[in-house]
Enzyme design. Structure first.
Site, PDB file in Angstrom:
ATOM      1  N   ASP A 185      -3.504 -25.103 -47.205  1.00 18.53           N
ATOM      2  CA  ASP A 185      -2.383 -25.863 -47.743  1.00 18.53           C
ATOM      3  C   ASP A 185      -2.042 -25.380 -49.155  1.00 18.53           C
ATOM      4  O   ASP A 185      -2.878 -24.807 -49.857  1.00 18.53           O
ATOM      5  CB  ASP A 185      -2.714 -27.352 -47.787  1.00 18.53           C
ATOM      6  N   LYS A 186      -0.831 -25.664 -49.571  1.00 21.12           N
ATOM      7  CA  LYS A 186      -0.363 -25.255 -50.895  1.00 21.12           C
ATOM      8  C   LYS A 186      -1.263 -25.777 -52.001  1.00 21.12           C
ATOM      9  O   LYS A 186      -1.520 -25.091 -52.991  1.00 21.12           O
ATOM     10  CB  LYS A 186       1.071 -25.744 -51.104  1.00 21.12           C
TER      11      LYS A 186
END
Length: 242
Positions: A109-110
């Site tokens: 995920d970011k």
């Protein structure tokens, strides 16, 4: 004896396009084993040394070699080749030869940092990401509440999130302190680690992947740094797989 096209080898070793490599060869600037070659399509031995303007650039075998990089993914970076609005992992590799052939093996995920592998080996990417491999991946999570021993058993039993149709596979939870734990999962489902903690009423405030299979993130790599993996490290990756 393995053979490869001269223009392909020159392109891979220099990062030039095939058209640019073709032009160099036709101009007589490329030699192989001290012999000037002007036919871009000619086949050369994989171990033959290639020289451009008297500077060695390597062998065809080196041009064909697949690459594997360990990356310490930075925060707020996407595991993507391109994005108009956000930094991407592949921005770190713009100076690498043939960077367009490199891709992330899976994703984080970011807002998750840590271990990601970047490679140009498509089969390897499939093995890393295939749920059938049940390849364990380990994370360090910081949560906004207090961890309890009962959560270890709940993770091991296979939790079900209210937004998911099926329960998660059993996961290994190792409590490090009241707000921090190691979590090992084998599925890699969307937001899996975060949702496992949500099942226990906790929110993840920080998440870092520290291991894939038997390969552990090199703690000398700062966020945004990377290095190539050697053969032993590649073998370690699948030590924890079924």
């Amino acid at each position: 004896m393995a053979l490869t096209r001269l223009d392909k080898a020159v392109s891979h070793l220099t990062g030039l396009t095939r058209k640019q490599a073709f032009k160099l060869i036709r101009e007589g600037r490329v030699s192989v084993e001290d012999l000037v070659l002007t036919d871009a399509a000619c086949k050369i031995d994989e171990n033959a040394e290639i020289v451009i303007d008297e500077d060695s650039i390597g062998t065809a075998a080196e041009a064909e070699a697949l690459r594997y990089f360990m990356v310490n993914k930075p925060l707020d970076t996407l595991c993507a080749d391109h994005d108009r609005n956000s930094a991407v992992v592949m921005d770190l590799f713009r100076e690498e030869l043939n960077s367009e052939s490199l891709h992330c093996a899976g994703r984080l995920d970011k807002d998750t940092t840590g271990l990601i592998i970047v490679t140009d080996d498509g089969a390897f990417i499939h093995d890393i990401t295939s749920p059938r491999k049940e390849l364990p991946k380990t994370y360090v999570a910081v949560v906004d509440g207090v961890l309890s021993d009962s959560m270890v058993e709940r993770f091991a039993s296979g939790l079900k999130h209210p937004e998911e149709k099926k329960p998660y596979r059993p996961a290994l939870l190792k409590i490090l302190n009241e707000h921090e734990a190691e979590v090992t999962v084998t599925e890699g489902r969307f937001h899996e680690v975060k949702r496992l903690f949500e099942c226990c009423g906790l929110n993840v405030t920080s998440l870092k992947r520290i291991a894939i299979g038997g390969l552990t993130l090199d703690d000398t790599l700062d966020e945004g740094e990377f290095r190539q993996l050697d053969e032993n490290e590649l073998e370690q990756i699948f030590e924890g797989a079924d």
